[in-house]
Design a protein around this motif. Structure first.
Motif, PDB file in Angstrom:
ATOM      1  N   GLU A 197      -8.110 -16.118   5.130  1.00 12.15           N
ATOM      2  CA  GLU A 197      -6.792 -16.736   4.992  1.00 12.15           C
ATOM      3  C   GLU A 197      -6.477 -17.749   6.075  1.00 12.15           C
ATOM      4  N   THR A 198      -7.204 -17.732   7.208  1.00 10.08           N
ATOM      5  CA  THR A 198      -6.890 -18.626   8.322  1.00 10.08           C
ATOM      6  C   THR A 198      -8.168 -19.170   8.949  1.00 10.08           C
ATOM      7  N   GLU A 199      -8.003 -20.236   9.737  1.00  6.54           N
ATOM      8  CA  GLU A 199      -9.141 -20.793  10.468  1.00  6.54           C
ATOM      9  C   GLU A 199      -9.685 -19.783  11.464  1.00  6.54           C
ATOM     10  N   ALA A 200      -8.799 -19.035  12.104  1.00 15.74           N
ATOM     11  CA  ALA A 200      -9.229 -18.068  13.115  1.00 15.74           C
ATOM     12  C   ALA A 200     -10.091 -16.974  12.493  1.00 15.74           C
ATOM     13  N   GLN A 201      -9.794 -16.594  11.259  1.00 16.67           N
ATOM     14  CA  GLN A 201     -10.619 -15.592  10.586  1.00 16.67           C
ATOM     15  C   GLN A 201     -12.022 -16.144  10.325  1.00 16.67           C
ATOM     16  N   LEU A 202     -12.091 -17.406   9.897  1.00 21.17           N
ATOM     17  CA  LEU A 202     -13.402 -18.039   9.704  1.00 21.17           C
ATOM     18  C   LEU A 202     -14.139 -18.129  11.033  1.00 21.17           C
ATOM     19  N   ALA A 203     -13.408 -18.463  12.097  1.00 19.73           N
ATOM     20  CA  ALA A 203     -14.027 -18.527  13.421  1.00 19.73           C
ATOM     21  C   ALA A 203     -14.580 -17.164  13.819  1.00 19.73           C
ATOM     22  N   GLY A 204     -13.844 -16.096  13.495  1.00 16.23           N
ATOM     23  CA  GLY A 204     -14.309 -14.756  13.825  1.00 16.23           C
ATOM     24  C   GLY A 204     -15.594 -14.392  13.113  1.00 16.23           C
TER      25      GLY A 204
END
Length: 269
Positions: free
Chosen positions: A124-131
């Motif tokens: 749902e977010t860029e930070a999740q993809l980064a994780g």
């Protein structure tokens, strides 16, 4: 006499396998840990590049959406270039796979990293993809694949020794002994896999925060995957990435250790 020779050969095979494994130690420049690996970084890179096309085909090839693929590549390169990973010798490349049903992400030795469209669309977010990507980068710099290959060679050697010692060509039932030995080896390697996952989670906390993303997004990723696990067998990500019950707690602990005074302001969610 045949029985004695059989046991001598089995013992020699076991000794050679154990000796090769225990003597193949070196320090990981990134993590500082002493690891048992029996391949060079250059061999890891070559192996990953060689395997990448075939692995991609198993997931329907690369996704035709160039914009989405570019976003995955951009995120991966941001995590590499804005952290000390850029100093590593690995050749990182990031790929979006066409499979929209399978929920998975994985890293090959040497820096080839993949995420399926099935997992990407759940984030749902860029930070999740980064994780997610940070976790896979963690596997590469921690040389988990090289470790697992070394363990697999040890397991194969010991399994072979057990098969030589227990197999009786006049008694087909003796084959079950070798099968049991193989299963024990697989369980041993699975246990190491869980430790690798937790180490990659910790590395991902460092990478995402250093790149300006909120590492707490990784906890949300775990919850997304847990919600997706209602189907038969659950997401492939949870099958290829052993998921201990305390994984969220370990991520929270890693965040607290990395940021003892609290997370800095302005991190992207």
């Amino acid at each position: 006499m045949r029985v004695i020779l059989k046991f001598i050969v089995a013992i020699l095979v076991a000794i050679v396998s154990l000796g090769t494994y225990w003597c193949s130690s070196e320090e990981n420049e990134y993590t500082g840990e002493t690891q048992r690996v029996d391949m060079t970084v250059e061999q890891e890179i070559a192996l990953g590049l060689q395997a990448a096309p075939e692995i991609a085909q198993q997931y329907g090839g690369l996704h035709p959406d160039q914009e989405a693929a570019a976003a995955v590549k951009a995120m991966g390169q941001k995590l590499v270039q804005s952290t000390r990973v850029r100093e590593s010798p690995y050749q990182f490349d990031f790929h979006l796979l066409a499979d929209e049903q399978t929920v998975n992400a994985f890293a090959l030795p040497g820096g080839q990293i993949f995420i399926t469209a099935g997992l990407l669309k759940k984030l749902e977010t860029e930070a999740q993809l980064a994780g997610v990507i940070g976790h896979e980068i963690g596997h590469v710099v921690a040389r988990h694949s090289a470790q697992q290959l070394a363990k697999a060679k040890l397991t194969q050697g010991l399994t072979g020794a057990a098969a030589i010692a227990t197999y009786d060509p006049d008694n087909p039932a003796s084959r079950s002994g070798a099968a049991v030995a193989a299963m024990i080896g697989q369980l041993t390697n699975m246990r190491y896999g869980r430790e690798d996952e937790l180490e990659s989670d910790k590395l991902a906390v460092q990478l995402t925060g250093a790149a300006g993303y909120d590492p707490r997004a990784m906890i949300e990723v775990m919850r997304i995957l847990a919600q997706a696990s209602g189907g038969a067998g659950g997401p492939e990500f949870l099958q290829t990435h052993p998921n201990p019950g305390n994984r969220v707690a370990e991520i929270e602990r890693a965040i607290a250790e990395e940021y003892p005074n609290g997370l800095p302001a302005g991190l992207k969610e």
